[in-house]
Design a protein around this motif. Structure first.
Motif, mmCIF file in Angstrom:
data_model
loop_
_atom_site.group_PDB
_atom_site.id
_atom_site.type_symbol
_atom_site.label_atom_id
_atom_site.label_comp_id
_atom_site.label_asym_id
_atom_site.label_seq_id
_atom_site.Cartn_x
_atom_site.Cartn_y
_atom_site.Cartn_z
ATOM 1 N N ALA A 235 35.539 47.790 47.557
ATOM 2 C CA ALA A 235 35.601 46.768 47.715
ATOM 3 C C ALA A 235 35.910 46.145 49.110
ATOM 4 N N ARG A 236 35.918 44.850 49.583
ATOM 5 C CA ARG A 236 36.008 44.389 50.711
ATOM 6 C C ARG A 236 37.508 44.363 51.095
ATOM 7 N N GLN A 237 37.995 44.090 52.089
ATOM 8 C CA GLN A 237 39.214 43.747 52.654
ATOM 9 C C GLN A 237 39.757 42.826 51.793
ATOM 10 N N GLY A 238 41.098 42.821 51.387
ATOM 11 C CA GLY A 238 41.905 41.878 50.452
ATOM 12 C C GLY A 238 41.673 42.142 49.061
ATOM 13 N N ILE A 239 40.724 42.868 48.654
ATOM 14 C CA ILE A 239 40.779 43.268 47.187
ATOM 15 C C ILE A 239 41.228 44.532 47.161
ATOM 16 N N THR A 240 42.467 44.584 46.342
ATOM 17 C CA THR A 240 43.339 45.768 46.133
ATOM 18 C C THR A 240 42.898 46.633 44.946
ATOM 19 N N GLY A 241 42.427 45.894 43.909
ATOM 20 C CA GLY A 241 42.543 46.656 42.698
ATOM 21 C C GLY A 241 41.291 45.994 41.876
ATOM 22 N N VAL A 242 40.734 46.549 40.647
ATOM 23 C CA VAL A 242 39.596 46.295 40.010
ATOM 24 C C VAL A 242 39.933 44.936 39.290
ATOM 25 N N ALA A 243 41.183 44.476 38.904
ATOM 26 C CA ALA A 243 41.537 43.146 38.319
ATOM 27 C C ALA A 243 41.266 42.141 39.316
ATOM 28 N N ASP A 244 41.393 42.373 40.757
ATOM 29 C CA ASP A 244 40.991 41.376 41.762
ATOM 30 C C ASP A 244 39.371 40.991 41.850
ATOM 31 N N LEU A 245 38.736 41.761 41.032
ATOM 32 C CA LEU A 245 37.160 41.450 41.214
ATOM 33 C C LEU A 245 36.754 40.011 40.438
ATOM 34 N N LYS A 246 37.648 39.750 39.649
ATOM 35 C CA LYS A 246 37.316 38.615 38.550
ATOM 36 C C LYS A 246 36.642 37.470 39.680
ATOM 37 N N GLY A 247 35.443 37.057 39.344
ATOM 38 C CA GLY A 247 34.924 35.869 39.884
ATOM 39 C C GLY A 247 34.149 36.411 41.335
ATOM 40 N N LYS A 248 34.013 37.798 41.456
ATOM 41 C CA LYS A 248 33.677 38.098 42.765
ATOM 42 C C LYS A 248 32.199 38.686 42.303
ATOM 43 N N LYS A 249 31.568 38.741 43.570
ATOM 44 C CA LYS A 249 30.120 39.202 43.581
ATOM 45 C C LYS A 249 30.002 40.934 43.801
ATOM 46 N N VAL B 198 32.627 38.815 36.234
ATOM 47 C CA VAL B 198 32.211 38.968 37.628
ATOM 48 C C VAL B 198 30.690 38.555 37.788
ATOM 49 N N GLU B 199 30.161 38.525 38.916
ATOM 50 C CA GLU B 199 28.869 37.984 39.097
ATOM 51 C C GLU B 199 28.179 39.382 39.708
ATOM 52 N N ILE B 200 27.257 40.041 38.817
ATOM 53 C CA ILE B 200 26.538 41.070 39.327
ATOM 54 C C ILE B 200 25.167 40.762 40.004
ATOM 55 N N VAL B 201 25.085 41.539 41.126
ATOM 56 C CA VAL B 201 24.058 41.116 42.038
ATOM 57 C C VAL B 201 23.256 42.565 41.923
ATOM 58 N N PRO B 202 22.061 42.385 40.956
ATOM 59 C CA PRO B 202 21.132 43.694 40.872
ATOM 60 C C PRO B 202 20.431 44.253 42.090
ATOM 61 N N LEU B 203 20.669 45.251 42.535
ATOM 62 C CA LEU B 203 20.068 45.844 43.601
ATOM 63 C C LEU B 203 19.754 47.357 43.476
ATOM 64 N N LEU B 204 18.999 48.153 44.079
ATOM 65 C CA LEU B 204 18.886 49.291 44.132
ATOM 66 C C LEU B 204 19.750 49.896 44.919
ATOM 67 N N THR B 205 20.407 51.142 44.554
ATOM 68 C CA THR B 205 21.613 51.756 45.161
ATOM 69 C C THR B 205 21.642 51.588 46.613
ATOM 70 N N ASP B 206 20.559 51.990 47.579
ATOM 71 C CA ASP B 206 20.472 51.939 48.746
ATOM 72 C C ASP B 206 20.785 50.377 49.166
ATOM 73 N N ALA B 207 20.029 49.518 48.634
ATOM 74 C CA ALA B 207 20.060 48.216 48.981
ATOM 75 C C ALA B 207 21.332 47.474 48.850
ATOM 76 N N ALA B 208 21.821 47.983 47.636
ATOM 77 C CA ALA B 208 23.363 47.550 47.063
ATOM 78 C C ALA B 208 24.278 47.827 48.244
#
Length: 334
Positions: free
Chosen positions: A124-138, A165-175
């Protein structure tokens, strides 16, 4: 960096060398070595690069099996190749194997190569410290993959669901690239693409496969026909696996150079993956094949993965496990 898509849609082995394993060099008669080729597929996962070692050091031949070791830039293509009969064996996850079986493929798991114990990560990006912080995130992830599965396990533990959460479906390298490009807030990926994702300043892993023991096992999978009709060659492949593990233990630096080259990564990068892949000994194999009710047992994990496959629309019904787990070859290794 080589692309390996650990996709769930729809052999060889992996090794980095951990606990002590006594290798068996058997089936080394010239008749087997000069016989029909066994075509086995592998692709970019740290635990599978050692088959480049087996090939370069002549360990297949030593164990009396004539192997065409086929590299796949696309892991998905290797799964399809095994299911269609284009190759005889493949290195693949339990998730992918069950998806193929659900589609009608006749396959046999003959060896547990490893468990992912950290090389699959949610970053996760800076500012997200745990899985619970993923709520509403891409979150970028290749849908249907083991990393999608890992993401759902982590969300469940944090009392969230995929709908949160908002899933953005991409191949792993593209993700991984999308995450580095700041197009998403987090990514679920496997090594070596985790290294790419962590290039984003301030990023960090907030969950890994180490927290979910047994959830992501990797295997040598052969066609059911090969397991029935070419037992001697399957045994030679399993023997080669254990001898390769032993050779790597005794020749670590040379082996790492070979594996890093195959993975198109630096030696230091490859070494960083060691702890994230736990290579199974013969005893760990036997324990995993034994039916049980804990994450250490393949039948238990298969049940959980089957639920994942069906609930995500990757199969209409649960796969049949009858005859899928074949431990006769591991048992025959001395």
């Amino acid at each position: 960096m080589i692309s390996r898509s650990r996709r769930l849609m729809t052999a060889l082995l992996c090794a980095l060398s951990l606990a002590g394993v006594t290798a068996l060099s058997a089936c080394s008669d010239s008749t087997a070595a000069s016989g029909t080729k066994v075509t086995i597929g592998y692709s970019a996962w740290p635990g599978w690069f050692p088959w480049a070692v087996a090939q370069e050091k002549g360990l297949f031949e030593k164990n009396g099996v004539n192997v065409d070791l086929k590299w796949f830039d696309s892991y998905t293509e290797s799964i399809n190749a095994l299911s269609s009969g284009a190759i005889d064996a493949n290195s693949q996850t339990l998730n992918d194997t069950l998806a193929s079986v659900s589609g009608g493929a006749k396959l046999s798991v003959v060896l547990v190569n490893d468990n992912s114990t950290g090389n699959d990560k949610i970053i996760a990006r800076q500012g997200i410290t745990g899985v619970a912080d993923l709520k509403g995130k891409k979150i970028a992830v290749e849908q249907g993959t083991v990393d999608h599965y890992l993401l759902l396990l982590a969300l469940q533990e944090a009392k969230l669901t995929e709908k949160d959460v908002e899933i953005v479906p991409l191949l792993t390298d593209a993700a991984a690239a999308a995450f580095v490009g700041e197009q998403v807030d987090a990514v679920a990926a496997f090594a070596p693409f985790t290294s790419k994702a962590l290039e984003r300043p301030g990023s960090r892993a907030i969950a890994t496969s180490a927290e979910f023991p047994g959830a992501i096992p990797d295997h040598l999978v052969v066609s059911e026909q090969m397991s029935k009709e070419r037992k001697k060659e399957v045994q030679a492949l399993v023997n080669t696996w254990f001898e390769t593990i032993d050779w790597i233990k005794q020749n670590r630096e040379e082996a790492v150079k070979i594996m890093a080259k195959r993975g198109a990564v630096s030696i230091d990068e490859y070494k960083s993956y060691d702890a994230g892949t736990t290579i199974f000994t013969k005893q760990q194999n036997l324990d995993a094949f034994t039916p049980g009710v804990t994450p250490a047992h393949l039948n238990f994990q298969a049940g959980k993965i089957a639920d994942f496959i069906v609930s995500n629309g990757l199969a209409q019904s649960r796969p049949n496990f009858d005859g899928l787990f074949d431990d006769q070859y591991v048992k025959a290794v001395k």
